[in-house]
Design a protein around this motif. Structure first.
Motif, PDB file in Angstrom:
ATOM      1  N   LYS A  30       0.838  -1.206   0.000  1.00 58.37           N
ATOM      2  CA  LYS A  30       0.000   0.000   0.000  1.00 58.37           C
ATOM      3  C   LYS A  30       0.874   1.257   0.000  1.00 58.37           C
ATOM      4  CE  LYS A  30      -3.931   2.278   2.153  1.00 58.37           C
ATOM      5  NZ  LYS A  30      -3.329   3.587   1.940  1.00 58.37           N
TER       6      LYS A  30
ATOM      7  N   ASP B 127       0.823   4.102  -2.805  1.00 61.51           N
ATOM      8  CA  ASP B 127       0.543   5.491  -2.397  1.00 61.51           C
ATOM      9  C   ASP B 127       1.660   6.422  -2.866  1.00 61.51           C
ATOM     10  OD1 ASP B 127      -1.739   4.633  -1.255  1.00 61.51           O
ATOM     11  OD2 ASP B 127      -1.125   4.911   0.845  1.00 61.51           O
TER      12      ASP B 127
ATOM     13  N   TYR C  89       1.453   6.710  -6.830  1.00 61.30           N
ATOM     14  CA  TYR C  89       0.291   7.335  -7.469  1.00 61.30           C
ATOM     15  C   TYR C  89      -0.324   8.504  -6.710  1.00 61.30           C
ATOM     16  CZ  TYR C  89       0.570   3.389 -10.602  1.00 61.30           C
ATOM     17  OH  TYR C  89       1.015   2.475 -11.514  1.00 61.30           O
ATOM     18  N   LEU C  90       0.066   8.691  -5.427  1.00 59.07           N
ATOM     19  CA  LEU C  90      -0.563   9.765  -4.663  1.00 59.07           C
ATOM     20  C   LEU C  90       0.447  10.753  -4.086  1.00 59.07           C
ATOM     21  CD1 LEU C  90      -3.174   7.630  -2.633  1.00 59.07           C
ATOM     22  CD2 LEU C  90      -3.519   8.786  -4.827  1.00 59.07           C
TER      23      LEU C  90
ATOM     24  N   ASN D 293      -2.070  13.768  -9.987  1.00 57.73           N
ATOM     25  CA  ASN D 293      -3.178  12.808 -10.015  1.00 57.73           C
ATOM     26  C   ASN D 293      -4.410  13.443  -9.367  1.00 57.73           C
ATOM     27  OD1 ASN D 293      -4.922  10.666  -9.847  1.00 57.73           O
ATOM     28  ND2 ASN D 293      -3.593   9.360  -8.586  1.00 57.73           N
TER      29      ASN D 293
ATOM     30  N   SER E  27      -7.482  12.918  -9.624  1.00 61.02           N
ATOM     31  CA  SER E  27      -8.569  12.034  -9.168  1.00 61.02           C
ATOM     32  C   SER E  27      -8.272  11.509  -7.762  1.00 61.02           C
ATOM     33  CB  SER E  27      -8.726  10.858 -10.134  1.00 61.02           C
ATOM     34  OG  SER E  27      -7.724   9.890  -9.883  1.00 61.02           O
ATOM     35  N   GLY E  28      -7.007  11.511  -7.374  1.00 56.83           N
ATOM     36  CA  GLY E  28      -6.655  10.994  -6.055  1.00 56.83           C
ATOM     37  C   GLY E  28      -6.888   9.502  -5.925  1.00 56.83           C
ATOM     38  N   LYS E  29      -6.992   8.813  -7.082  1.00 54.20           N
ATOM     39  CA  LYS E  29      -7.243   7.364  -7.014  1.00 54.20           C
ATOM     40  C   LYS E  29      -6.039   6.590  -7.520  1.00 54.20           C
ATOM     41  CE  LYS E  29     -12.216   7.383  -7.686  1.00 54.20           C
ATOM     42  NZ  LYS E  29     -13.074   7.742  -8.820  1.00 54.20           N
ATOM     43  N   ILE E  30      -5.845   5.431  -6.937  1.00 51.48           N
ATOM     44  CA  ILE E  30      -4.814   4.530  -7.447  1.00 51.48           C
ATOM     45  C   ILE E  30      -5.417   3.758  -8.620  1.00 51.48           C
ATOM     46  CG2 ILE E  30      -3.475   2.460  -6.878  1.00 51.48           C
ATOM     47  CD1 ILE E  30      -3.206   3.658  -4.040  1.00 51.48           C
TER      48      ILE E  30
ATOM     49  N   SER F 297      -6.959   1.348 -11.067  1.00 51.52           N
ATOM     50  CA  SER F 297      -7.418  -0.017 -10.865  1.00 51.52           C
ATOM     51  C   SER F 297      -8.355  -0.329 -12.016  1.00 51.52           C
ATOM     52  CB  SER F 297      -8.092  -0.133  -9.499  1.00 51.52           C
ATOM     53  OG  SER F 297      -9.419  -0.515  -9.598  1.00 51.52           O
ATOM     54  N   ASP F 298      -7.910  -1.214 -12.873  1.00 51.32           N
ATOM     55  CA  ASP F 298      -8.691  -1.558 -14.052  1.00 51.32           C
ATOM     56  C   ASP F 298      -8.399  -3.017 -14.306  1.00 51.32           C
ATOM     57  OD1 ASP F 298      -9.837   0.014 -16.794  1.00 51.32           O
ATOM     58  OD2 ASP F 298      -8.989  -1.994 -17.088  1.00 51.32           O
TER      59      ASP F 298
END
Ligand code: SF4
Ligand code: SF4
Ligand code: FES
Lengths: 181, 235
Positions: free
Chosen positions: A102, A106, A109-110, A117, A119-122, A124-125
């Protein structure tokens, strides 16, 4: 008689070991007289077309796709070789192994200083392979038959190994060719 | 007083030793290499790494601490002992975080060199990837505990040669580590670049800053010849 086949893969690696394969220079012409390349980034064949004698694996297992690919190679190759330190001990990617996943995500991506970033999201697709908890050396995932250390192993090391195996000889690297850097 | 000589046999070959010498010292002088990691000439033997384990009259002993005694039969280069040494080296690799590809000590590292000498392409045990810390607070010297093999050379050199006791071991088992004699970090000690302790680390755990990668690949200590060749070339 059909020529034996060689396949290669780059898992969590930097393609440096593949560069080292190409670094065998004009000997590659000799090699393609002796073998056919099957599934490999070198010829961009995506699926095995038949049983392979040798599979060269660069890189360790950092995500589920790496594991899947490695198992696919194990099923289709008689002899599987860890090529380079990432395949053998996880290499640079394994530097994340004592940091919780984690925290790594973090940072990437954050929180990293160059991250943009909004969107503040990691990410995930379902197209993105899931990261493993840590980076695993190949022989901790499937049985590997030989290891060629180095970052990358020299072209001579790879050449010696292939020549020995193609001639049914034991793979016995001389002192100068066992290097971990 | 003339020095008394004793005769010992290593792998069936007779060698002369001075009374009071260890097996390792006698072997070194006779040009017989016994692999080692924690032993360093001029430092008190620590006997901690066990790489120099030989069989003396059928019993396992560490050659760096065992005195040579007249009539001893020592086994050194046997398949069994080489196998045990390989296991120890393998364990040292998986119990630390040894990323040789970017280590400043690579090519000059005794651990790596012993592995090369034994022809190790990959350790056979699973990697532990332990969580270890680093200390870059000193202006000239850096500690990277990821690579420490707990050989004790820095502890001995600082205590016996530098007279400073900068280093000491703390903790037990997998928690054991090299600590410094300051509340916080190496930068708070009186360690100096000229200290013997800054020179003795067999691996890349205590390194001097700003000199890394100074020797090109191919010219480093163990690039061409295995560790121990300088001793073996004497025989
Ligand atoms: S200390 Fe030696 S074995 Fe460890 S990473 Fe550095 S060169 Fe490799
Ligand atoms: S820091 Fe170096 S010299 Fe000190 S115990 Fe660790 S490996 Fe040995
Ligand atoms: S060299 Fe003898 S125990 Fe380490």
């Amino acid at each position: 008689m059909a020529k034996p086949k060689i396949a290669t893969a780059s898992l969590a690696g930097c393609f440096g070991c593949h560069m080292s394969v190409l670094d065998i220079d004009e000997r590659i012409l000799k090699l393609i007289e002796l073998v056919d390349f099957d599934k490999s980034p070198i010829d961009d064949i995506k699926k095995f077309t038949g049983r392979c004698l040798v599979g060269l694996i660069e890189g360790g297992c950092a995500n589920e796709e790496n594991v899947h690919n490695l198992k696919y190679f194990r099923e289709n190759c008689d002899i599987l070789i860890s090529v380079g330190d990432c395949a053998i001990n996880g290499g640079l990617p394994a530097m994340r192994n004592n940091i919780p996943l984690k925290e790594c995500l973090d940072e990437a991506y954050l929180n990293g200083p160059t991250v943009y970033n909004p969107s503040g999201k990691i990410p995930s697709d379902k197209e993105i392979p899931l990261c493993l908890d840590r980076v695993y050396p190949c022989h901790e995932v499937v049985k590997m038959d030989y290891h060629l250390p180095g970052c990358p192993p020299s072209a001579d090391t790879i050449w010696e190994a292939l020549v020995a195996l193609l001639n049914n000889k034991p793979l016995d690297l001389p002192y100068e060719l066992i290097k971990y850097d | 007083m003339s020095e008394k000589t004793v005769i010992i046999k290593i792998d069936g070959i007779e060698i002369k030793a001075k009374a009071g010498q260890t097996i390792m010292q006698a072997a070194d002088e006779a040009g017989v290499y016994i692999p080692r990691l924690c032993y360093l000439k001029d430092l008190t033997p620590h006997g901690s790494c066990r790489v120099c384990t030989v069989k003396v009259n059928g019993r396992y002993q560490t050659a760096c601490t065992e005195p040579a005694v007249d009539g001893m039969e020592v086994e050194n280069k046997t398949q069994e002992l080489e196998g045990l040494r390989r296991d120890i080296i393998d364990m040292l690799f998986v119990e630390g975080n040894h990323f040789c590809m970017f280590c400043e000590k690579s090519g000059n590292c005794d651990l790596q060199a012993e592995a090369y000498r034994l022809g190790i392409c990959a350790p056979k045990f699973p990697y532990l990837f332990p969580d270890r810390d680093i200390d870059g607070t000193h202006p000239d010297i850096f500690i990277d505990r990821n690579r420490c093999i707990l050989c004790g050379r820095c502890v001995n050199a600082s205590r016996d040669v530098d007279g400073k006791t900068v280093f000491e071991f703390v903790g037990r088992g997998s928690e054991k580590k090299v600590a410094v004699n300051a509340d916080a970090k190496l930068g708070d000690t009186n360690m100096a670049l000229t200290d013997k302790a800054a020179d003795v680390c067999p691996v890349g755990a205590i390194i001097k800053k700003r000199i890394g990668f100074a020797i090109p690949v191919g010219k480093r200590t163990y690039d061409q010849k295995p560790i121990g060749s300088e001793i073996e070339s004497k025989s």
